[in-house]
Design an enzyme around this catalytic site. Structure first.
Site, PDB file in Angstrom:
ATOM      1  N   SER A 149       0.828  -1.197   0.000  1.00 32.35           N
ATOM      2  CA  SER A 149       0.000   0.000   0.000  1.00 32.35           C
ATOM      3  C   SER A 149       0.874   1.263   0.000  1.00 32.35           C
ATOM      4  O   SER A 149       1.625   1.490  -0.951  1.00 32.35           O
ATOM      5  CB  SER A 149      -0.952  -0.027   1.199  1.00 32.35           C
ATOM      6  OG  SER A 149      -1.974   0.926   1.058  1.00 32.35           O
ATOM      7  N   ASP A 279     -10.105  -5.803  -4.016  1.00 28.64           N
ATOM      8  CA  ASP A 279      -9.606  -4.604  -3.350  1.00 28.64           C
ATOM      9  C   ASP A 279     -10.598  -3.455  -3.546  1.00 28.64           C
ATOM     10  O   ASP A 279     -10.913  -3.090  -4.679  1.00 28.64           O
ATOM     11  CB  ASP A 279      -8.235  -4.231  -3.928  1.00 28.64           C
ATOM     12  CG  ASP A 279      -7.512  -3.176  -3.110  1.00 28.64           C
ATOM     13  OD1 ASP A 279      -8.177  -2.413  -2.390  1.00 28.64           O
ATOM     14  OD2 ASP A 279      -6.272  -3.116  -3.194  1.00 28.64           O
ATOM     15  N   HIS A 307      -7.892  -5.419   0.102  1.00 24.06           N
ATOM     16  CA  HIS A 307      -6.688  -4.585   0.078  1.00 24.06           C
ATOM     17  C   HIS A 307      -5.626  -5.087   1.042  1.00 24.06           C
ATOM     18  O   HIS A 307      -4.439  -5.084   0.722  1.00 24.06           O
ATOM     19  CB  HIS A 307      -7.062  -3.145   0.440  1.00 24.06           C
ATOM     20  CG  HIS A 307      -5.914  -2.187   0.362  1.00 24.06           C
ATOM     21  ND1 HIS A 307      -5.304  -1.832  -0.828  1.00 24.06           N
ATOM     22  CD2 HIS A 307      -5.248  -1.500   1.339  1.00 24.06           C
ATOM     23  CE1 HIS A 307      -4.328  -0.983  -0.584  1.00 24.06           C
ATOM     24  NE2 HIS A 307      -4.262  -0.764   0.715  1.00 24.06           N
TER      25      HIS A 307
END
Length: 335
Positions: A149, A279, A307
């Site tokens: 991320s 996600d 995610h």
């Protein structure tokens, strides 16, 4: 007048009950946070992780390691926004202990220094990670860089800025890309960025609920255990609400917001992209964007995965990272 006097006791009682409720909630959160810290410490001990600190310039970095440097390249792991180095503990359970792995708290997170006067844009974070790399001697040989991320955004920019130090790159649902639509949640934060200052009381009070929604959205099918785990990270982060908003805003400025995509063509290391098909934070189409922009890139899309890849599919994602590591670096030979 008579009605007013009747209402007063109820108003007083309501205020008292509200105060008692607030105190109980604070006490519960404090207890939960302490329990979370103890549980995290226990998990570190199970894995034989020893927390270390090292100072470079104005930053004191907190990190832990697994294994020792050897014939195979080391692995450096960068966590996501609102998380810290402990998010990799489930991943490390599936990586052999003889592979040298370093998990560090990114500047502004965990127990690493946070300075309000500094910028935490992606390129600035990459430069600080380079200082950390040099400080612990990880720059002596090219290493495998892994980022999730926000950490994926920083890892990608790092690989573009310091190509000679990265032998291979693993990006797990990274940020820093341009999307046609985007998500309402992310747009909401960007609107706050335009209209409010970091010191705004309204901004601080509006952080908790969006963060909770973000954490729920990040999981494919959240279990009670996963939600409790995420709550622990959120409670830790809530102690530094204004600072985390500053980091988010620094990453969201125009020069930083799309910096992974802007620097993708400069990445020379073999790269793998791991993305959850479900996600809801960063669009899975980002995998195709990176595959077209980065030379020598392979893509792995995970079923039943949101995610938070290391929580939804810890074993599978670790296997993919390890397979990629061995394919590029060569499996360690046994005598």
């Amino acid at each position: 007048m008579e009605v007013t006097w009747i209402k007063i006791p109820y108003m007083v009682l309501g205020s008292i009950l509200t105060g008692v409720r607030t105190i109980l909630v604070l006490m519960y959160n404090l207890w939960f946070l302490q329990s979370f810290k103890i549980w995290t410490w226990y998990r570190r001990m199970q894995r034989g992780m020893k927390v270390k600190h090292i100072k470079q310039n104005s930053y004191s970095f907190c990190y832990f390691t697994q294994g020792k440097p050897g014939a195979q390249p080391s692995i450096l792991m960068l966590h996501g926004f609102l998380f810290n180095k402990d998010m990799w503990l489930d991943t490390l359970e599936n990586i052999p202990e003889d592979i040298h792995v370093v998990c560090v708290d990114l500047p502004g997170h965990g127990a690493t220094t946070r300075l309000l006067g500094d910028s935490y844009a992606a390129a600035d974070q990459a430069e600080r990670i380079h200082e950390f790399v040099e400080c612990i001697g990880l720059d002596k040989n090219p290493f495998h860089l892994v980022g999730f991320s926000m950490g994926g955004l920083v890892a990608g920019v790092y690989a573009a800025l310091y190509p000679s130090h990265v032998c291979c790159l693993s990006l797990l649902s990274p940020g820093g890309l341009r999307y046609q639509g985007g998500y309402e949640f992310v747009r909401h934060f960007w609107e706050l960025n335009k209209s409010m200052s970091v010191e705004s009381n309204h901004l601080l009070s509006s952080l908790k609920r969006p963060s909770e929604e973000l954490l729920k959205l990040g999981l494919y099918h959240p279990s009670l255990f996963q939600l409790q785990l995420l709550k622990g990270y959120l409670l830790e982060g809530s102690l530094q609400k204004s600072f985390f908003m500053k980091i988010f805003f620094d990453l969201s400025i125009r020069e930083s917001r799309y910096s992974l995509q802007d620097n993708a063509s400069k990445i020379k290391a073999p790269t793998e992209i791991i993305w959850g098909k479900c996600d809801k934070i960063f669009d899975p189409s980002g995998a195709d964007i990176l595959a077209k922009a980065i030379p020598h890139c392979q893509v792995n899309m995970l079923d039943r995965c949101g995610h938070f890849i290391t929580m939804d599919r810890p074993q599978k994602s670790a296997e993919l990272i390890l397979e990629f590591h061995n394919s590029v670096c060569g499996a360690k030979k046994t005598n």
